[in-house]
Design a protein around this motif. Structure first.
Motif, PDB file in Angstrom:
ATOM      1  N   ASP A 121       0.797  -1.222   0.000  1.00 41.13           N
ATOM      2  CA  ASP A 121       0.000   0.000   0.000  1.00 41.13           C
ATOM      3  C   ASP A 121       0.836   1.283   0.000  1.00 41.13           C
ATOM      4  OD1 ASP A 121      -2.270  -1.611   0.070  1.00 41.13           O
ATOM      5  OD2 ASP A 121      -2.292  -1.650   2.259  1.00 41.13           O
ATOM      6  N   ASN A 122       1.984   1.265   0.622  1.00 44.55           N
ATOM      7  CA  ASN A 122       2.787   2.484   0.775  1.00 44.55           C
ATOM      8  C   ASN A 122       4.182   2.334   0.183  1.00 44.55           C
ATOM      9  OD1 ASN A 122       0.791   3.965   2.282  1.00 44.55           O
ATOM     10  ND2 ASN A 122       1.183   2.548   3.965  1.00 44.55           N
ATOM     11  N   ASN A 123       4.266   1.719  -0.979  1.00 46.54           N
ATOM     12  CA  ASN A 123       5.548   1.543  -1.672  1.00 46.54           C
ATOM     13  C   ASN A 123       6.581   0.814  -0.830  1.00 46.54           C
ATOM     14  OD1 ASN A 123       4.621   2.858  -3.997  1.00 46.54           O
ATOM     15  ND2 ASN A 123       5.065   4.855  -3.088  1.00 46.54           N
ATOM     16  N   GLU A 124       6.155  -0.180  -0.048  1.00 43.40           N
ATOM     17  CA  GLU A 124       7.080  -0.977   0.754  1.00 43.40           C
ATOM     18  C   GLU A 124       7.748  -2.018  -0.141  1.00 43.40           C
ATOM     19  OE1 GLU A 124       3.584  -1.446   1.491  1.00 43.40           O
ATOM     20  OE2 GLU A 124       3.240  -0.605   3.451  1.00 43.40           O
ATOM     21  N   LEU A 125       8.581  -1.554  -1.070  1.00 45.24           N
ATOM     22  CA  LEU A 125       9.181  -2.447  -2.059  1.00 45.24           C
ATOM     23  C   LEU A 125      10.042  -3.526  -1.417  1.00 45.24           C
ATOM     24  CD1 LEU A 125      10.042   0.067  -4.900  1.00 45.24           C
ATOM     25  CD2 LEU A 125       8.079  -1.461  -4.698  1.00 45.24           C
ATOM     26  N   GLU A 126      10.594  -3.258  -0.254  1.00 48.68           N
ATOM     27  CA  GLU A 126      11.406  -4.273   0.422  1.00 48.68           C
ATOM     28  C   GLU A 126      10.578  -5.510   0.747  1.00 48.68           C
ATOM     29  OE1 GLU A 126       9.733  -1.509   3.521  1.00 48.68           O
ATOM     30  OE2 GLU A 126      10.837  -1.189   1.681  1.00 48.68           O
ATOM     31  N   ASN A 127       9.251  -5.374   0.813  1.00 42.08           N
ATOM     32  CA  ASN A 127       8.384  -6.524   1.075  1.00 42.08           C
ATOM     33  C   ASN A 127       8.238  -7.436  -0.141  1.00 42.08           C
ATOM     34  OD1 ASN A 127       8.050  -5.251   3.513  1.00 42.08           O
ATOM     35  ND2 ASN A 127       5.860  -4.963   3.331  1.00 42.08           N
ATOM     36  N   THR A 128       8.762  -7.030  -1.277  1.00 42.67           N
ATOM     37  CA  THR A 128       8.654  -7.860  -2.482  1.00 42.67           C
ATOM     38  C   THR A 128       9.888  -8.722  -2.717  1.00 42.67           C
ATOM     39  OG1 THR A 128       9.573  -6.195  -4.000  1.00 42.67           O
ATOM     40  CG2 THR A 128       7.196  -6.129  -3.589  1.00 42.67           C
ATOM     41  N   TYR A 129      11.008  -8.349  -2.135  1.00 36.85           N
ATOM     42  CA  TYR A 129      12.273  -9.012  -2.469  1.00 36.85           C
ATOM     43  C   TYR A 129      12.291 -10.503  -2.194  1.00 36.85           C
ATOM     44  CZ  TYR A 129      13.873  -4.161  -2.692  1.00 36.85           C
ATOM     45  OH  TYR A 129      14.007  -2.835  -2.988  1.00 36.85           O
ATOM     46  N   GLU A 130      11.718 -10.922  -1.078  1.00 36.76           N
ATOM     47  CA  GLU A 130      11.771 -12.346  -0.734  1.00 36.76           C
ATOM     48  C   GLU A 130      11.023 -13.216  -1.742  1.00 36.76           C
ATOM     49  OE1 GLU A 130       9.751 -13.457   2.943  1.00 36.76           O
ATOM     50  OE2 GLU A 130       8.401 -11.751   2.694  1.00 36.76           O
ATOM     51  N   PHE A 131      10.107 -12.617  -2.519  1.00 34.40           N
ATOM     52  CA  PHE A 131       9.322 -13.391  -3.477  1.00 34.40           C
ATOM     53  C   PHE A 131      10.127 -13.798  -4.713  1.00 34.40           C
ATOM     54  CE2 PHE A 131       6.116 -11.342  -0.867  1.00 34.40           C
ATOM     55  CZ  PHE A 131       5.322 -12.432  -0.547  1.00 34.40           C
ATOM     56  N   TYR A 132      11.338 -13.241  -4.869  1.00 34.48           N
ATOM     57  CA  TYR A 132      12.229 -13.736  -5.914  1.00 34.48           C
ATOM     58  C   TYR A 132      12.536 -15.211  -5.691  1.00 34.48           C
ATOM     59  CZ  TYR A 132      13.332  -9.237  -8.108  1.00 34.48           C
ATOM     60  OH  TYR A 132      13.267  -8.050  -8.794  1.00 34.48           O
ATOM     61  N   ASN A 133      12.474 -15.661  -4.433  1.00 32.83           N
ATOM     62  CA  ASN A 133      12.746 -17.062  -4.096  1.00 32.83           C
ATOM     63  C   ASN A 133      11.785 -18.036  -4.759  1.00 32.83           C
ATOM     64  OD1 ASN A 133      14.989 -16.577  -2.391  1.00 32.83           O
ATOM     65  ND2 ASN A 133      13.606 -15.979  -0.745  1.00 32.83           N
ATOM     66  N   LEU A 134      10.655 -17.553  -5.242  1.00 28.07           N
ATOM     67  CA  LEU A 134       9.702 -18.436  -5.913  1.00 28.07           C
ATOM     68  C   LEU A 134      10.157 -18.813  -7.322  1.00 28.07           C
ATOM     69  CD1 LEU A 134       6.335 -16.800  -4.800  1.00 28.07           C
ATOM     70  CD2 LEU A 134       7.356 -18.926  -3.966  1.00 28.07           C
ATOM     71  N   GLY A 135      11.164 -18.126  -7.844  1.00 33.50           N
ATOM     72  CA  GLY A 135      11.713 -18.473  -9.149  1.00 33.50           C
ATOM     73  C   GLY A 135      10.824 -18.094 -10.321  1.00 33.50           C
ATOM     74  N   LEU A 136       9.997 -17.071 -10.153  1.00 33.84           N
ATOM     75  CA  LEU A 136       9.091 -16.662 -11.226  1.00 33.84           C
ATOM     76  C   LEU A 136       9.482 -15.321 -11.848  1.00 33.84           C
ATOM     77  CD1 LEU A 136       5.669 -17.648  -9.633  1.00 33.84           C
ATOM     78  CD2 LEU A 136       6.918 -18.839 -11.440  1.00 33.84           C
TER      79      LEU A 136
END
Length: 183
Positions: free
Chosen positions: A123-138
């Motif tokens: 909601d507030n440009n918390e881009l750091e919350n997206t980094y761990e999702f690279y682990n999904l390999g997509l």
């Protein structure tokens, strides 16, 4: 020419129905903060930058669900993915990466369809919350707030880039027949 179909999948309560409604431009799917509200496939029509397409919302995939509906929910999601030209895998950026997200990826690996990873609730440009999702390999996770309409346009730009050719809404037919919707 048939409309492309975009399937919205993921685990329960990540905001699939909210994103579906946002893209369709109206409330079609019921949105509640309770798992298991969406059980069947729900269809809607959308258009972005001259591309018309159908969208299908699915129930949450959760192997730990003991409600008795999970087998049917997974079957409905499987039909949606089998028919899809593109899949939006929605995950929860507030909750973070959980084992059920890996399970959803494993479910999708059985199908030969492009998958766009959408990290909702940013909601507030918390881009750091997206980094761990690279682990999904997509590939690159796309941050959005479906509720506040942030980042949705970027997702739609990627969606239409996956379509083979520019589609004239006047020359399209429904891709999903009534028989396929009943499966």
């Amino acid at each position: 020419m048939k409309k492309p179909l975009v399937a919205v999948v993921g685990r329960p309560n990540v905001g699939k129905s909210t994103l579906f409604n946002r893209i369709c431009g109206r409330r079609i799917s019921i949105v509640k903060d309770v798992p298991g509200v969406t059980r069947d496939r729900i269809y809607g029509d959308a258009e972005w930058c001259g591309y018309a397409f159908s969208l299908v919302d699915t129930g949450g995939i959760d192997k730990l669900d003991t409600s008795g509906f999970q087998e049917n929910i997974v079957a409905q999601a499987q039909i949606a993915v089998e028919l899809a030209d593109v899949v939006l895998l929605v995950v929860d950026g507030k909750q973070g990466l959980v084992p059920a997200d890996y399970e959803a990826v494993e479910f999708l690996r059985r199908f030969n369809v492009p998958v766009i990873l959408v990290v909702n609730k940013i909601d507030n440009n918390e881009l750091e919350n997206t980094y761990e999702f690279y682990n999904l390999g997509l590939g690159e996770p796309m941050p959005v707030s479906a509720e506040h309409n942030k980042g949705v346009a970027d997702v739609l730009d990627v969606v239409i880039s996956k379509f083979q050719s520019k589609i004239d809404p006047e020359k399209q037919t429904d891709q999903i027949t009534k028989e396929e919707r009943k499966k």
